[in-house]
Design an enzyme around this catalytic site. Sequence first.
Site, short mmCIF file in Angstrom:
data_model
loop_
_atom_site.label_atom_id
_atom_site.label_comp_id
_atom_site.label_asym_id
_atom_site.label_seq_id
_atom_site.Cartn_x
_atom_site.Cartn_y
_atom_site.Cartn_z
CD GLU A 159 39.64 35.77 49.57
OE1 GLU A 159 40.30 36.33 48.68
OE2 GLU A 159 39.80 36.01 50.77
CG ASN B 99 38.39 43.86 56.07
OD1 ASN B 99 37.20 43.62 56.23
ND2 ASN B 99 38.81 45.04 55.61
CD GLU C 255 38.53 33.14 52.98
OE1 GLU C 255 38.15 34.31 52.74
OE2 GLU C 255 39.56 32.89 53.62
#
Length: 676
Positions: free
Chosen positions: A288, A235, A275
């Site tokens: 987000e 991530n 995002e």
Amino acid sequence: MFKKILIANRGEIACRVIKTARKMGIETVAVYSDADRDALHVRMADEAVHIGPAPSSQSYIVIDRIVDAIRRTCADAVHPGYGFLSENAAFAAALEKQGVAFIGPPVKAIEAMGDKITSKRIAAEAGVSTVPGHMGLIEDADEAVRIASSIGYPVMIKASAGGGGKGMRIAWNDAEAREGFQSSKNEAKSSFGDDRIFIEKFVTEPRHIEIQVLGDQHGNTLYLGERECSIQRRNQKVIEEAPSPFLDEATRHAMGEQAVALAKAVGYFSAGTVEFIVDGKRNFYFLEMNTRLQVEHPVTELITGIDLVEQMIRVAAGEKLSFGQDGVKLNGWAIESRLYAEDPYRNFLPSIGRLVRYRPPVEGRRDDGVVVRNDTGVFEGGEISMYYDPMIAKLCTWAPGGAPGESASARLKAIDAMGAALDDFEVEGIGHNLPFLSAVMGQERFRAGRLTTAYIAEEFPEGFSGVQPDDASAGKLAAIAVLINQAIQERAVQISGTIGNHRRVVGKEWIVTLAGFEKPVALETTSDGAVIVFADGTRLAAASGWLPGQSHAAFHVGGEVMGVKVNLVGQAIRLRWRGMDVAARVRSPRVAELARLMPVKLPPDTSRMLLCPMPGVITSVAVKAGDAVEAGQTLATVEAMKMENVLKAERQGVVKRVAAAPGQSLAVDELIMEFE
């Protein structure tokens, strides 16, 4: 305009802000912890203030210490960078109370968007597409498992106050949901001081594409195109580019409009990023909003020509944006590679130590129009600490080109320029991911733009073990090894004091072995270099200015310019190029014949040991001497560079002894436990 800006951050981003402030004629103040006393951002700033011990929880994220530094230096504005306090509403409010400008968005926008649960609700109300999930707080692991099961696996477990890949886990079943919840909670508390967790559906085959927004305090809000951030590991973004090779103009416009709508819904001004997760059919969902400058902002700057840090400063000072949406033009293609202090050959585990050598490629515009940019916060001889993010530098390349959708050649030109720049980037003393970044640049799937957030897992399922040369690459490297050997031999015969009738003669026929290849070659010298002749008749013109002692040189081989890193290790010539790392040996035919008879030395057996895979702190040990363990069972947890790493058993066994205890700091390969 402000007279003095304090940068409440460290490393690369602090140096980046200082550069723009200096360009604008604004003085700067750096803050530093014990670990950063000699850091580059401290050297670059006009003033520097010590704010506490090395752990960020005792220095960089302690609001009172930052506020005290502001008082002592009379700074009239603060740039928070990214991470640390950059999205902390309490920090922004504290600055407002002191009458100091926060170079970022208003407090209410930070509060609304900083909490991912609240931001999802606001996004939905603003007409922004959102991912299905459970937006309420989750109390314990049992509840996390129930919620994940009801949503349907796979799910993403995320810290509400998270960012930068911290506090995030993907779970594909109940066991992973339970373990992921606890690890995410621990990381979130350690990194952000906020351990709230939520769960949402994980979109399969996703792309991570984000929209850069920019607004002023006079109601003007616009978007500056998108960034493709799908190449991620754990991530954490690794390679970004702008624009995206996937979006068409209609999708770009729709995403931009939704991003602007969300920003306006919370009264946003300054630079920010919305995002999105985008599926294979270009359906996009809000992920987000980051109410700060993004790490990957340079690629947007390169394709728009807009200095985002300068715009943030001007907006914070109350100025209107000097351009509108029609004034935003996307030009060319930009690629960013994040250089991390991590060992790709050890599953990308963090690496710390001293930068014995740090030589980035030459920055600036080349004759062909390509631009090379390197944003960094380190220097040769500096120390990479275990306390902070492992990023060393952000290497960017930009190639000129037409409008998005018509710039395929510009993208490939930027990728090729990145490959060459990575070849020219010298880093020694620590583990780093330069070979991995080079490998990605050469992959056909990446060059074709077929990306998802699972790219690294799919392309490197067994981890990264380097790029193995094919016959053509092995031939080029063999030619380089012959040139290097020739330079060494010619230097050796010039040694003074030799007996006249025993003068050494440099040979012309050699056997080159590297990466499993054995290549008999003959060397023919020419007026401008040499020709390497292979056994099959292939001839490669080759030339170089390499001299013994140089760690990097440009070699001209077969019409190609190759930037190769060179190290002499015993009788071997270590060559690193495009993700390949080979030990070449150049021998006379007779010596090569004898070398084939030499026995191979086997490495020591460590199969019954659990060794610490990275420098870090043992946070927990889950077993004791005499315990029987099963494959996949948790043995210990190591924390390094703000990330929690769970070490599990690879197979069944019985613990013979435990050599490490919680709280103990270990070096790489130090013993944690031994098995029967």
